[in-house]
Design a protein around this motif. Sequence first.
Motif: not given
Length: 69
Positions: A33-45
Motif C-alpha cells: 500500500l505504501v509502495l503504491y502511494f509513493v510510487g504510482a499514485e499519480q496520473g493514470a494510476t
Amino acid sequence: MTIAAVAPSARPVSIPVGEILPWAVFGELIFLLVLYFVGAEQGATSIFPGMYIHEFVHDGRHLLGFPCH
Ligand SMILES: [Zn+2]
C-alpha cells in the motif's frame, strides 16, 4: 590463571510459522500500500483525484528514485 567456561544465558526462542504468517501477510499488504502511494499514485494510476497524495509523498518518491517529473 584459569578461564571459566561461560554458559550462554539466553536461549533462542522458536516462533512457529503459524504465528508469524498473519503478521507477515499484514506487513506485506501495508508495504504494498505504501509502495503504491509513493510510487504510482499519480496520473493514470491515480485512485484519488488531485495531487494531494502525490505532493505529500513527493520527497520520498524522489528519495527512492521513482520517476516523477
Ligand atoms: Zn517530483
